[in-house]
Structures are given as structure tokens and as C-alpha cells.
Scaffold this active site. Structure first.
Site, short mmCIF file in Angstrom:
data_model
loop_
_atom_site.label_atom_id
_atom_site.label_comp_id
_atom_site.label_asym_id
_atom_site.label_seq_id
_atom_site.Cartn_x
_atom_site.Cartn_y
_atom_site.Cartn_z
N GLU A 27 -16.90 11.58 12.98
CA GLU A 27 -16.03 11.31 11.84
C GLU A 27 -15.89 9.79 11.74
O GLU A 27 -16.69 9.06 12.31
CB GLU A 27 -14.71 12.06 11.97
CG GLU A 27 -13.97 11.85 13.28
CD GLU A 27 -13.07 10.63 13.26
OE1 GLU A 27 -12.05 10.64 12.57
OE2 GLU A 27 -13.37 9.65 13.98
N MET A 28 -14.87 9.27 11.04
CA MET A 28 -14.86 7.84 10.77
C MET A 28 -13.50 7.16 10.95
O MET A 28 -13.36 5.99 10.57
CB MET A 28 -15.36 7.57 9.34
CG MET A 28 -16.77 8.08 9.08
SD MET A 28 -17.41 7.64 7.45
CE MET A 28 -17.77 5.89 7.72
N GLU A 29 -12.51 7.83 11.53
CA GLU A 29 -11.18 7.24 11.56
C GLU A 29 -10.43 7.30 12.89
O GLU A 29 -9.54 6.46 13.14
CB GLU A 29 -10.30 7.91 10.50
CG GLU A 29 -10.65 7.62 9.07
CD GLU A 29 -11.75 8.52 8.51
OE1 GLU A 29 -12.47 8.08 7.59
OE2 GLU A 29 -11.89 9.66 9.02
N ARG B 238 -13.99 21.84 1.46
CA ARG B 238 -13.48 20.86 2.42
C ARG B 238 -12.03 20.51 2.10
O ARG B 238 -11.23 20.23 2.98
CB ARG B 238 -14.34 19.59 2.40
CG ARG B 238 -15.78 19.81 2.80
CD ARG B 238 -16.55 18.51 2.83
NE ARG B 238 -17.98 18.75 2.99
CZ ARG B 238 -18.84 17.85 3.43
NH1 ARG B 238 -18.43 16.66 3.75
NH2 ARG B 238 -20.12 18.15 3.54
N ARG C 227 -2.45 3.21 -5.34
CA ARG C 227 -3.88 3.40 -5.15
C ARG C 227 -4.27 4.88 -5.10
O ARG C 227 -5.31 5.24 -4.54
CB ARG C 227 -4.39 2.67 -3.90
CG ARG C 227 -4.27 1.16 -3.98
CD ARG C 227 -4.64 0.49 -2.67
NE ARG C 227 -4.56 -0.96 -2.77
CZ ARG C 227 -5.60 -1.77 -2.96
NH1 ARG C 227 -6.82 -1.24 -3.05
NH2 ARG C 227 -5.44 -3.07 -3.05
N HIS D 92 0.81 -1.22 0.00
CA HIS D 92 0.00 0.00 0.00
C HIS D 92 0.84 1.27 0.00
O HIS D 92 0.29 2.36 -0.11
CB HIS D 92 -0.91 0.02 1.24
CG HIS D 92 -1.51 -1.30 1.55
ND1 HIS D 92 -0.98 -2.15 2.52
CD2 HIS D 92 -2.57 -1.95 1.02
CE1 HIS D 92 -1.70 -3.25 2.57
NE2 HIS D 92 -2.66 -3.17 1.67
N GLY E 123 -7.90 12.54 5.31
CA GLY E 123 -8.51 11.40 4.64
C GLY E 123 -8.33 11.46 3.14
O GLY E 123 -8.01 10.47 2.48
N ARG F 90 -4.04 13.15 12.54
CA ARG F 90 -5.14 13.17 11.57
C ARG F 90 -5.71 14.57 11.49
O ARG F 90 -6.01 15.20 12.52
CB ARG F 90 -6.22 12.17 11.99
CG ARG F 90 -7.55 12.39 11.25
CD ARG F 90 -8.47 11.20 11.27
NE ARG F 90 -9.86 11.56 11.07
CZ ARG F 90 -10.38 12.05 9.94
NH1 ARG F 90 -9.60 12.25 8.89
NH2 ARG F 90 -11.67 12.35 9.86
N ILE F 91 -5.84 15.08 10.28
CA ILE F 91 -6.47 16.39 10.06
C ILE F 91 -7.61 16.16 9.07
O ILE F 91 -7.38 15.99 7.88
CB ILE F 91 -5.46 17.43 9.55
CG1 ILE F 91 -4.55 16.84 8.47
CG2 ILE F 91 -4.63 17.98 10.69
CD1 ILE F 91 -3.64 17.87 7.84
N GLY F 92 -8.81 16.12 9.58
CA GLY F 92 -9.94 15.72 8.75
C GLY F 92 -11.14 16.63 8.89
O GLY F 92 -11.12 17.64 9.59
N SER F 93 -12.18 16.24 8.21
CA SER F 93 -13.47 16.93 8.31
C SER F 93 -14.39 16.11 9.20
O SER F 93 -14.19 14.92 9.41
CB SER F 93 -14.09 17.12 6.93
OG SER F 93 -14.27 15.87 6.29
N SER G 206 -17.29 20.42 8.77
CA SER G 206 -17.72 20.66 7.39
C SER G 206 -19.23 20.72 7.25
O SER G 206 -19.74 21.27 6.27
CB SER G 206 -17.17 19.56 6.48
OG SER G 206 -17.65 18.29 6.90
N ASP G 207 -19.94 20.15 8.22
CA ASP G 207 -21.40 20.18 8.17
C ASP G 207 -21.94 19.92 9.57
O ASP G 207 -21.24 19.40 10.44
CB ASP G 207 -21.94 19.13 7.20
CG ASP G 207 -21.59 17.72 7.63
OD1 ASP G 207 -22.48 17.01 8.14
OD2 ASP G 207 -20.42 17.30 7.47
N ARG H 136 -6.15 16.46 -0.46
CA ARG H 136 -5.85 17.42 0.61
C ARG H 136 -4.39 17.30 1.03
O ARG H 136 -3.74 18.28 1.38
CB ARG H 136 -6.77 17.21 1.81
CG ARG H 136 -6.78 18.39 2.79
CD ARG H 136 -7.75 18.16 3.93
NE ARG H 136 -9.11 18.01 3.42
CZ ARG H 136 -10.03 17.26 4.02
NH1 ARG H 136 -9.73 16.59 5.11
NH2 ARG H 136 -11.24 17.19 3.52
#
Length: 236
Positions: free
Chosen positions: A183-185, A221, A47, A8, A24, A91-94, A207-208, A28
Site C-alpha cells: 500500500e502507500m501510507e 473498493r 480539498r 487542510h 484513503g 487506517r482502513i485501506g485497500s 483489492s488486487d 469511503r
């Protein structure tokens, strides 16, 4: 280092810094490299999960996409910690804001990560593990945000396995427990870091807001979360 490159990650030994920022979205990651870093190399395109290493204010730092969901971020962070000798992943995410005092573009720092995932079952623990951030990264992030006059909220977040959930009341149940955002991670990242004896932090830009209907378009985003990025880069 005999496990690298991996299926990977095409990076070779020494191409990834000790601190990795992980959005994510791989685009970004490219935006951060193009905007903030100098002397940039691209160490991964496998990938299309883009990864870059460069210099920020004299410090070497890497940035790499982590994908969507705990299985994806679980793979990439495991390999970074165990195969590439990375010490810190930020981690820097939305995220979706669910607390009443959380609004679009707010920066939320995840002190802990609740989850509806079964990710921790692999450890065969005799109880429920509480995924938490590394205190050193957390405290430095809060101090840097204060220095930059960036308003942040620190507390519990939710790492969910589902985006389109069948339980329409699920977020309201987490909201009543004081959870700030979904979030999801992060939970998988925090568990991988704990198991590896490494450091992790999750910072999120809202973001929302599902309960109010506030939302940012996808392009914003990707490119407008610069305050969060600047805090994270300062931790390298």
C-alpha cells in the site's frame, strides 16, 4: 488548539473524536459515516477531503479521508495528532496482495510497515527506524476479528512511494522477505504516531493481487470492505 482550523482541515475545537478511522478515499469516509454512524456532523470539506464525526454503539468516533501516498497522509495525521488532540488513528485501506496465501477481500493487519520512502530522514536518526503498529490497537483488532469470525493475516506490509514503479522485480523482492501486501501510507502514519507518542494501526482489505491478476473494480473498493470497517469501529 491555536493552530486550528488548519489550511487542510476546517474542524473546530472539539469536533473530532479521540479515535479517527482514515480511509484513503474521502468517499469511503462518507460511506462509513452514512452506513454506520448516527448523529453525524461533517467537520471538513477542504480539498474535498471529507471528515465526519458521529456515534457508533454509544461511542464517539470520527472518520476522515487521508488521500494517496505518504506526503498526503503525513499532513493529515500530523495535524490530527498535534493540533486536534487525536489519540488513535486507524487506517482502513485497500492493498495489493503479494504473499502467496493472500487473496482478494482478505483482511491484512499491518504489524510493521516496510518502506522504500525517505520519510524517516526528517528525524535525523543514527540508523534505520522500524515503523510498527501500536500493540494495544493491534491485539484488540485481532481479538475482534476472531470474535466476528473474520479471517485475518497479521504481518509485515510495504508502504511504497510509487504506484507505477520502474523496477519490475521490486515486489518479488519484498515477497521473498515475507511481506504480505503493498500500500502507500502506513509507514508515514506509524512514524507520525511514534513521534507524537500516539497510537496507530493499519488494516487493509486486499483489492488486487499483482502476481495472479485478481482484482476488484473501483466501486467495490469503495463500498464492500465492511468487515474491515466493523473491526476498526469496534476499537473506538
Amino acid at each position: 488548539m491555536s493552530n486550528t482550523p488548519t489550511p487542510h482541515n476546517a474542524a473546530k475545537e472539539g469536533e473530532i473524536a479521540k479515535t479517527v478511522l482514515m480511509p484513503g478515499d474521502p468517499l469511503r469516509a462518507k460511506f462509513i459515516a452514512d452506513t454506520f454512524l448516527t448523529d453525524v456532523i461533517c467537520f471538513n470539506t477542504v480539498r474535498n477531503m471529507l471528515g465526519f464525526t458521529g456515534t457508533y454503539k454509544g461511542k464517539r468516533v470520527s472518520v476522515m479521508g487521508g488521500g494517496m501516498g505518504m506526503p498526503s497522509v503525513g499532513i493529515y495525521t500530523y495535524e490530527l495528532f498535534h493540533f486536534y488532540d487525536v489519540e488513535n488513528i486507524i487506517r482502513i485501506g485497500s492493498a495489493g496482495g503479494i504473499a502467496e496465501n493472500v487473496h482478494v477481500r482478505d483482511v491484512v493487519i499491518g504489524m510493521g510497515a516496510c518502506t522504500d520512502s525517505n520519510y524517516a530522514s526528517q528525524y535525523h536518526l543514527p540508523g534505520t527506524f522500524a515503523p510498527i503498529a501500536s500493540y494495544d490497537l493491534l491485539s484488540r483488532a485481532v481479538n475482534e476479528a476472531e470474535r466476528l469470525n473474520i479471517r485475518t493475516k497479521v504481518g509485515n506490509i510495504l508502504s511504497s512511494d510509487v504506484f507505477y514503479g520502474d523496477d519490475g522485480d521490486a515486489l518479488a523482492k519484498w515477497k521473498k522477505m515475507g511481506v504480505l501486501a503493498v500500500e502507500m501510507e502506513a509507514a508515514a502514519l506509524y512514524m507520525n504516531a511514534a513521534r507524537a507518542g500516539k497510537n496507530a494501526l493499519c488494516m487493509l482489505t486486499i483489492s488486487d493481487c499483482p502476481f495472479t491478476g485478481e482484482a476488484l473494480p473501483a466501486e467495490e473498493r469503495q463500498t464492500s470492505f465492511t468487515q474491515m470497517m466493523e473491526i476498526a469501529l469496534s476499537l473506538a
